[in-house]
Write a protein that holds these residues in place. Structure first.
Motif, PDB file in Angstrom:
ATOM      1  N   PHE A 244      13.171   0.206  -1.813  1.00 44.69           N
ATOM      2  CA  PHE A 244      12.544  -0.438  -2.965  1.00 44.69           C
ATOM      3  C   PHE A 244      13.543  -0.424  -4.112  1.00 44.69           C
ATOM      4  CE2 PHE A 244       9.047   1.204  -0.455  1.00 44.69           C
ATOM      5  CZ  PHE A 244       8.146   0.148  -0.452  1.00 44.69           C
ATOM      6  N   GLU A 245      13.450  -1.426  -4.971  1.00 43.97           N
ATOM      7  CA  GLU A 245      14.287  -1.466  -6.159  1.00 43.97           C
ATOM      8  C   GLU A 245      13.426  -1.810  -7.368  1.00 43.97           C
ATOM      9  OE1 GLU A 245      17.287  -4.422  -5.798  1.00 43.97           O
ATOM     10  OE2 GLU A 245      15.888  -6.069  -5.443  1.00 43.97           O
ATOM     11  N   PRO A 246      13.685  -1.184  -8.514  1.00 48.02           N
ATOM     12  CA  PRO A 246      12.897  -1.477  -9.715  1.00 48.02           C
ATOM     13  C   PRO A 246      13.276  -2.821 -10.311  1.00 48.02           C
ATOM     14  CG  PRO A 246      14.636   0.114 -10.202  1.00 48.02           C
ATOM     15  CD  PRO A 246      14.685  -0.127  -8.722  1.00 48.02           C
TER      16      PRO A 246
ATOM     17  N   GLU B 295      10.902   4.815 -15.195  1.00 47.14           N
ATOM     18  CA  GLU B 295      11.081   6.013 -14.380  1.00 47.14           C
ATOM     19  C   GLU B 295      10.419   7.219 -15.043  1.00 47.14           C
ATOM     20  OE1 GLU B 295      15.023   6.913 -13.229  1.00 47.14           O
ATOM     21  OE2 GLU B 295      15.489   4.906 -12.484  1.00 47.14           O
ATOM     22  N   ILE B 296       9.809   8.060 -14.221  1.00 48.09           N
ATOM     23  CA  ILE B 296       9.230   9.304 -14.700  1.00 48.09           C
ATOM     24  C   ILE B 296       9.655  10.419 -13.748  1.00 48.09           C
ATOM     25  CG2 ILE B 296       7.245   8.239 -15.812  1.00 48.09           C
ATOM     26  CD1 ILE B 296       5.572   8.965 -13.402  1.00 48.09           C
TER      27      ILE B 296
ATOM     28  N   ASP C  48       0.864  -1.185   0.000  1.00 44.63           N
ATOM     29  CA  ASP C  48       0.000   0.000   0.000  1.00 44.63           C
ATOM     30  C   ASP C  48       0.902   1.237   0.000  1.00 44.63           C
ATOM     31  OD1 ASP C  48      -1.791   2.021   0.380  1.00 44.63           O
ATOM     32  OD2 ASP C  48      -2.577   1.288   2.298  1.00 44.63           O
ATOM     33  N   TYR C  49       0.947   1.941  -1.129  1.00 48.75           N
ATOM     34  CA  TYR C  49       1.844   3.091  -1.281  1.00 48.75           C
ATOM     35  C   TYR C  49       1.195   4.409  -0.867  1.00 48.75           C
ATOM     36  CZ  TYR C  49       5.066   0.091  -3.879  1.00 48.75           C
ATOM     37  OH  TYR C  49       5.940  -0.906  -4.241  1.00 48.75           O
TER      38      TYR C  49
ATOM     39  N   PHE D 241       7.880   6.459 -10.535  1.00 44.41           N
ATOM     40  CA  PHE D 241       7.737   5.367 -11.485  1.00 44.41           C
ATOM     41  C   PHE D 241       6.315   5.334 -12.019  1.00 44.41           C
ATOM     42  CE2 PHE D 241      11.228   4.288  -8.724  1.00 44.41           C
ATOM     43  CZ  PHE D 241      12.183   3.775  -9.584  1.00 44.41           C
ATOM     44  N   GLU D 242       6.198   4.962 -13.287  1.00 45.47           N
ATOM     45  CA  GLU D 242       4.895   4.918 -13.941  1.00 45.47           C
ATOM     46  C   GLU D 242       3.966   3.923 -13.266  1.00 45.47           C
ATOM     47  OE1 GLU D 242       2.008   6.039 -16.605  1.00 45.47           O
ATOM     48  OE2 GLU D 242       4.040   6.872 -16.509  1.00 45.47           O
ATOM     49  N   ASN D 243       4.506   2.766 -12.926  1.00 45.10           N
ATOM     50  CA  ASN D 243       3.693   1.705 -12.318  1.00 45.10           C
ATOM     51  C   ASN D 243       4.451   1.114 -11.136  1.00 45.10           C
ATOM     52  OD1 ASN D 243       2.116  -0.513 -11.668  1.00 45.10           O
ATOM     53  ND2 ASN D 243       1.755  -1.108 -13.792  1.00 45.10           N
ATOM     54  N   TYR D 244       3.882   1.241  -9.947  1.00 43.33           N
ATOM     55  CA  TYR D 244       4.553   0.751  -8.749  1.00 43.33           C
ATOM     56  C   TYR D 244       4.542  -0.770  -8.647  1.00 43.33           C
ATOM     57  CZ  TYR D 244       4.816   5.506  -6.891  1.00 43.33           C
ATOM     58  OH  TYR D 244       5.122   6.826  -6.696  1.00 43.33           O
TER      59      TYR D 244
END
Length: 285
Positions: free
Chosen positions: A219-221, A227-228, A106-107, A205-208
């Motif tokens: 957190f790591e992608p 990235e945005i 939950d962000y 980021f566009e999509n978490y």
């Protein structure tokens, strides 16, 4: 009857997993910038088409009691045969219980607390601070966090409480003069004695869904992350607290415990019934 035992067992496994997630949330209720996790569950029929030939899971996870015979790959890949597969599995045996689903994060933003410390930073909306993280093998990589509890070390670098370097908009370490006062504005610009030092980097980021939790607060992608540019502001002298509600988590914990106990009672009832069937019904007096 044995299917009922297995159904109750899968329920207990799922509730145990939910409890593990819940207790981890409670343990981090006071962790700055922590984002709570949740657990999902799925019914058998909703995952049949995807898991019917999946052998990748560990043996102690809920699975089919028996595997359908002679279902070839063409049948599995043919959506038109999905109903046929379901009927065939139902005849030869299946797991009627619950399957542990995926965890999610939950962000949503946590409450903002004023501290008055210049190096305590909070992000107004979406986005993450970029941090140069060094692991035990002395390997460095960029991680992302909402924890803005920073400080200035003896060399003048802006670092986390664990000593990891905070990065600027160009991905470089931020170094300041330890003898001069520091000011940080809403854009993240650091100035000392009227001189611009660096701008704290914010990354979004566009999509978490393409972010993976690394430890408790990083957190790591992963592959697919895009990235945005973040348009959020940085508030100096404030910290974003955990987004966990202790009251809600405690209520959920009680519900999980009750559901676990209910499944346990089902197993006990089945065990007593089997004991009667085996040891008493066939007894010759």
């Amino acid at each position: 009857m044995l299917k009922g035992l297995y159904t109750a067992y899968t329920g207990m496994i799922n509730e145990q997993h939910r409890m593990d997630v819940m207790t981890n949330n409670l343990a981090n209720a006071d962790t700055i910038g922590f984002k709570k996790e949740g657990a999902t569950s799925q019914a058998f029929d909703s995952v049949l088409a995807y898991k019917i030939k999946d052998l990748s899971e560990a043996g102690n996870l809920p699975k089919l009691i028996s595997t359908p015979k002679a279902i070839d790959e063409a049948e599995v890949n043919n959506e038109a045969n999905e109903n046929y597969m379901q009927r065939r599995v139902r005849r030869v045996g299946m797991n009627l219980g619950v399957k542990t689903g995926e965890n999610y994060v939950d962000y949503s933003e946590g409450p903002i607390k004023e501290t008055g410390n210049t190096f305590d930073l909070a992000i107004s909306d979406r986005g993450f601070f970029a941090v140069e993280y060094t692991n035990k093998a002395d390997e460095t990589s960029t991680k992302y966090t909402r924890d803005g509890n920073f400080t200035m070390d003896r060399q003048g670098y802006l670092v986390t409480r664990d000593g990891d370097f905070v990065l600027d908009t160009n991905g470089r370490r931020i170094r300041m003069n330890t003898a001069l006062p520091v000011s940080i504005d809403r854009t993240g610009l650091i100035t000392q004695d009227g001189t611009e030092v660096a701008t704290i980097g914010l990354t979004d980021f566009e999509n978490y869904d393409y972010l993976h939790r690394y430890g408790e607060n990083y957190f790591e992608p992963v592959d697919g992350a895009e990235e945005i540019e973040s348009e959020s502001e940085i508030y100096s002298g404030f910290l974003e607290m955990s987004n966990i509600s202790i009251v809600s988590e405690m209520v959920n914990m009680i519900a999980i415990q009750r559901q676990y106990d209910s499944n346990q009672k089902v197993i006990t009832t089945f065990d007593e019934t089997l004991d009667t069937a085996v040891n008493q019904l066939g007894r010759v007096k």
